[in-house]
Write a protein that holds these residues in place. Structure first.
Motif, PDB file in Angstrom:
ATOM      1  N   SER A   1      29.245  -1.817  -6.807  1.00 46.84           N
ATOM      2  CA  SER A   1      29.764  -0.522  -7.344  1.00 46.84           C
ATOM      3  C   SER A   1      29.084  -0.502  -8.736  1.00 46.84           C
ATOM      4  N   ALA A   2      28.933  -1.475  -9.424  1.00 50.89           N
ATOM      5  CA  ALA A   2      28.189  -1.312 -10.596  1.00 50.89           C
ATOM      6  C   ALA A   2      26.466  -0.525 -10.264  1.00 50.89           C
ATOM      7  N   LEU A   3      26.153  -1.469  -9.316  1.00 48.43           N
ATOM      8  CA  LEU A   3      24.709  -1.222  -9.041  1.00 48.43           C
ATOM      9  C   LEU A   3      24.308   0.233  -8.644  1.00 48.43           C
ATOM     10  N   TYR A   4      25.297   0.805  -7.784  1.00 49.43           N
ATOM     11  CA  TYR A   4      25.206   2.179  -7.376  1.00 49.43           C
ATOM     12  C   TYR A   4      25.527   3.293  -8.699  1.00 49.43           C
ATOM     13  N   LEU A   5      26.493   2.774  -9.398  1.00 48.80           N
ATOM     14  CA  LEU A   5      26.910   3.759 -10.558  1.00 48.80           C
ATOM     15  C   LEU A   5      25.577   3.774 -11.395  1.00 48.80           C
ATOM     16  N   ALA A   6      24.951   2.591 -11.545  1.00 47.88           N
ATOM     17  CA  ALA A   6      23.526   2.809 -12.175  1.00 47.88           C
ATOM     18  C   ALA A   6      22.607   3.646 -11.757  1.00 47.88           C
ATOM     19  N   VAL A   7      22.649   3.442 -10.309  1.00 51.06           N
ATOM     20  CA  VAL A   7      21.738   4.378  -9.875  1.00 51.06           C
ATOM     21  C   VAL A   7      21.895   5.823  -9.873  1.00 51.06           C
ATOM     22  N   ILE A   8      23.171   6.190  -9.943  1.00 53.58           N
ATOM     23  CA  ILE A   8      23.523   7.554 -10.122  1.00 53.58           C
ATOM     24  C   ILE A   8      23.422   7.862 -11.196  1.00 53.58           C
ATOM     25  N   LEU A   9      23.497   7.208 -12.364  1.00 49.46           N
ATOM     26  CA  LEU A   9      23.478   7.649 -13.614  1.00 49.46           C
ATOM     27  C   LEU A   9      21.771   7.778 -14.136  1.00 49.46           C
TER      28      LEU A   9
END
Length: 333
Positions: free
Chosen positions: A49-57
């Motif tokens: 979740s943290a990884l994909y959130l960072a990608v989205i940001l």
């Protein structure tokens, strides 16, 4: 059609689009799993979740920079290629036509999608492409995020969306800037018969002051990586626009619940918590559209993701799961 009927028709189109994306994703979760499309090795790992959130940001920042510094064509090419790739995934699991050992249907479908978006990006072309992309993205993320990672991701995106709309307001800037790209980042629903999205996008691209002002006024909700809905009351509005990501994000919860939960009651072969997550999304969408039509800017994901998560929990608890099990916390307590 008069304005009220046009607005109601547009809202109906939005509901049908959300429903089509969520049902389509549900139909593809198992074929995608069998085809090996799962994007992570351990879908139960909360760190995903943290990884994909960072990608989205990072993706959001990239879009804003590209729009500000003239990188529109690079951004457009990237989104087109991403859409083509997702189309290949979607049609790749359907019965096809093999030529020289290769299923050519997915590649033909991707080619048609690209050609249509490049040659005639009218609103209905944009929306059809968006449905295909939304189904594929929802299924891909759904099989890649277990229950806990899905809940964490959707909750984090809802918070970020609220900050980006009510706090920094950079999503409103993004929403008004992507119209000229004429891509299914935004889904478009006319409220008048003579509306042309191609003409609107051309006006914005040419810097027409009134058109740009209209887009700034109309860009009302935004999700974490996509601009969301325009504001449209029942007077003087010719379309409603809503971001594709608004439909994709809650679909992750629906698809994840359908894919990862077993030994729970089903409805038409679908896990009950997935069905209630879908219902929760639709209720959140109804509230969101009601608020948007009142003429203020609103973040969509708090209502959409919130509705999906709450709907899921209702179904999970009704299925006999404890709250700890429903949230995927059993390995950690």
């Amino acid at each position: 059609m008069d304005q009220r009927k046009g607005v109601l028709a547009a809202c109906g189109g939005i509901f049908l689009t959300f429903l089509a994306i969520q049902l389509g994703a549900l139909a593809l979760v198992e074929p995608f799993k069998q085809a090996g499309y799962q994007t992570v090795q351990d879908p139960q790992n909360p760190a995903n979740s943290a990884l994909y959130l960072a990608v989205i940001l990072v993706a959001t920042a990239f879009i804003l920079v590209a729009l500000k510094y003239g990188g529109d064509q690079v951004l457009r090419a990237f989104i087109l290629l991403t859409g083509a790739m997702i189309t290949v995934y979607v049609f790749g699991v359907l019965p096809g036509l093999t030529v020289a050992g290769v299923n050519v249907v997915p590649w033909l479908a991707a080619g048609v999608l690209l050609a249509a978006l490049l040659a005639y990006p009218e609103w209905w072309v944009i929306d059809l492409a968006g449905v295909i992309m939304g189904i594929g993205a929802g299924a891909l993320f759904g099989i890649s995020f277990g229950i806990l990672p899905a809940v964490l991701l959707l909750a984090a995106l809802a918070v970020y969306d609220a900050i980006s709309v009510y706090g920094t307001e950079h999503m409103l800037t993004l929403a008004s800037g992507v119209v000229a790209l004429k891509l299914p980042i935004l889904l478009v629903y006319p409220t008048t018969r003579d509306f042309s999205f191609r003409e609107r996008a051309a006006e914005v691209a040419e810097g027409d002051e009134e058109a740009v002002d209209a887009e700034n006024d109309d860009a009302e909700t935004s999700d974490a990586d996509e601009p969301e809905a325009e504001t449209h009351g029942e007077e003087g509005r010719d379309s409603i626009m809503i971001g594709l990501g608004d439909a994709v994000m809650p679909t992750i919860m629906v698809a994840s619940a359908a894919f990862f939960l077993s030994d729970v009651p089903t409805v038409a072969g679908v896990a009950l918590p997935a069905v209630t997550a879908l219902i929760g999304t639709m209720l959140g969408l109804a509230v969101l559209l009601r608020m948007v039509l009142q003429g203020r800017a609103h973040a969509g994901l708090p209502l959409l993701n919130g509705g999906a998560i709450l709907g899921y929990l209702v179904g999970a608890l009704a299925s006999g799961l404890s709250l700890v099990s429903a949230l995927g916390l059993t390995p950690y307590v």
